[in-house]
Enzyme design. Structure first.
Site, PDB file in Angstrom:
ATOM      1  N   CYS A  78      -6.972  -1.780  -2.952  1.00 13.50           N
ATOM      2  CA  CYS A  78      -8.161  -1.675  -2.383  1.00 13.50           C
ATOM      3  C   CYS A  78      -9.118  -2.976  -3.050  1.00 13.50           C
ATOM      4  O   CYS A  78      -9.976  -3.199  -2.256  1.00 13.50           O
ATOM      5  CB  CYS A  78      -8.742  -0.363  -3.377  1.00 13.50           C
ATOM      6  SG  CYS A  78      -8.122   1.152  -2.906  1.00 13.50           S
TER       7      CYS A  78
HETATM    8  C1  BEZ Z   1      -4.219   0.569  -4.782  1.00 11.29           C
HETATM    9  O1  BEZ Z   1      -5.309   0.131  -4.348  1.00 11.29           O
HETATM   10  O2  BEZ Z   1      -3.577  -0.312  -5.329  1.00 11.29           O
HETATM   11  C2  BEZ Z   1      -3.515   1.871  -4.730  1.00 11.29           C
HETATM   12  C3  BEZ Z   1      -4.380   2.914  -4.721  1.00 11.29           C
HETATM   13  C4  BEZ Z   1      -3.764   4.285  -4.801  1.00 11.29           C
HETATM   14  C5  BEZ Z   1      -2.467   4.282  -4.701  1.00 11.29           C
HETATM   15  C6  BEZ Z   1      -1.819   3.192  -4.594  1.00 11.29           C
HETATM   16  C7  BEZ Z   1      -2.239   1.820  -4.534  1.00 11.29           C
END
Ligand code: BEZ
Length: 213
Positions: free
Chosen positions: A46
């Site tokens: 994210c």
């Molecule tokens: C991420 O943004 O890195 C992420 C968020 C939720 C699950 C897996 C990765």
């Protein structure tokens, strides 16, 4: 469960965000919009996605697009995370991140998909036109970061095909040849609409240079 489909008016809402209370329809008024959810603040994928969205600001602005992010984290959490995004992704997060703590907006938009994850939103993307109509919906799992150049490409296709009787073929990108809409059959109309000429590969497959270039 959300039943939002292409052609529906994107539902309006008032919700807290990193830039204060956001009135969605008022915020996007007169613009295209990309409204997208991410699973959670302080997560690696994210962080890269929001950084890329911010760095692409000139591309959004060129296309008259407002971008709005959403997660179910609080305003306070967003406020603490944004400096990390700016620092690590070399950007300025200039757009609002909706703080959908009560999940009201994410449920309305089907961004909260409990069979996939019962705590966090998935990676949804809604492309909305200036009439507030939903024109594209794309959903990715949490483990897959999005390609925001693909989202720009879809917007380019929508903006082009709204103005001309054409459609964009596989892997098309701005500047490539396009296909003529099958409904256009009258030879005079073809000549007027496509003054740069066109190539008939099959009667239903006719290529022409991109008309707005
Ligand atoms: C991420 O943004 O890195 C992420 C968020 C939720 C699950 C897996 C990765």
């Amino acid at each position: 469960m959300s039943v939002l489909q292409l052609g529906y008016i994107a539902p309006d809402f008032h919700q807290h965000s990193s830039q204060g209370k956001l009135h969605f329809h008022k915020y996007i008024e007169g613009h295209w919009a990309v409204f997208f959810s991410h699973p959670a603040d302080f997560t690696p994928v994210c962080t890269t996605e929001l950084g890329e969205t911010a760095r692409l600001r000139p591309e959004w602005e060129k296309r008259n697009v407002k971008v709005i992010a959403l997660s179910v984290d609080s305003e306070e959490s967003h406020a603490k995370w944004i400096p990390d995004i700016n620092e690590t992704q070399n950007c300025d997060v200039y757009f609002p991140i909706v703080a959908d703590e009560d999940k009201s907006v994410s449920t309305l938009y089907g961004m909260f998909q409990p069979q996939s994850n019962d705590k966090f939103t998935v990676r949804s993307v809604f492309i909305i036109d200036p009439n507030k109509k939903i024109r594209a919906i794309i959903t990715y799992p949490a483990s897959t970061g999005r390609n925001f150049h693909e989202i720009l490409r879809v917007i380019d296709s929508l903006q082009l095909t709204d103005g001309y009787k054409v459609a964009t073929p596989v892997n098309w990108k701005d500047g490539d040849d396009v296909v003529i809409a099958p409904a256009i059959q009258d030879p005079e109309e073809l000549k007027t609409r496509f003054p740069k000429g066109f190539k008939v590969i099959k009667p239903y497959l006719r290529m022409t240079p991109q008309p707005n270039k």
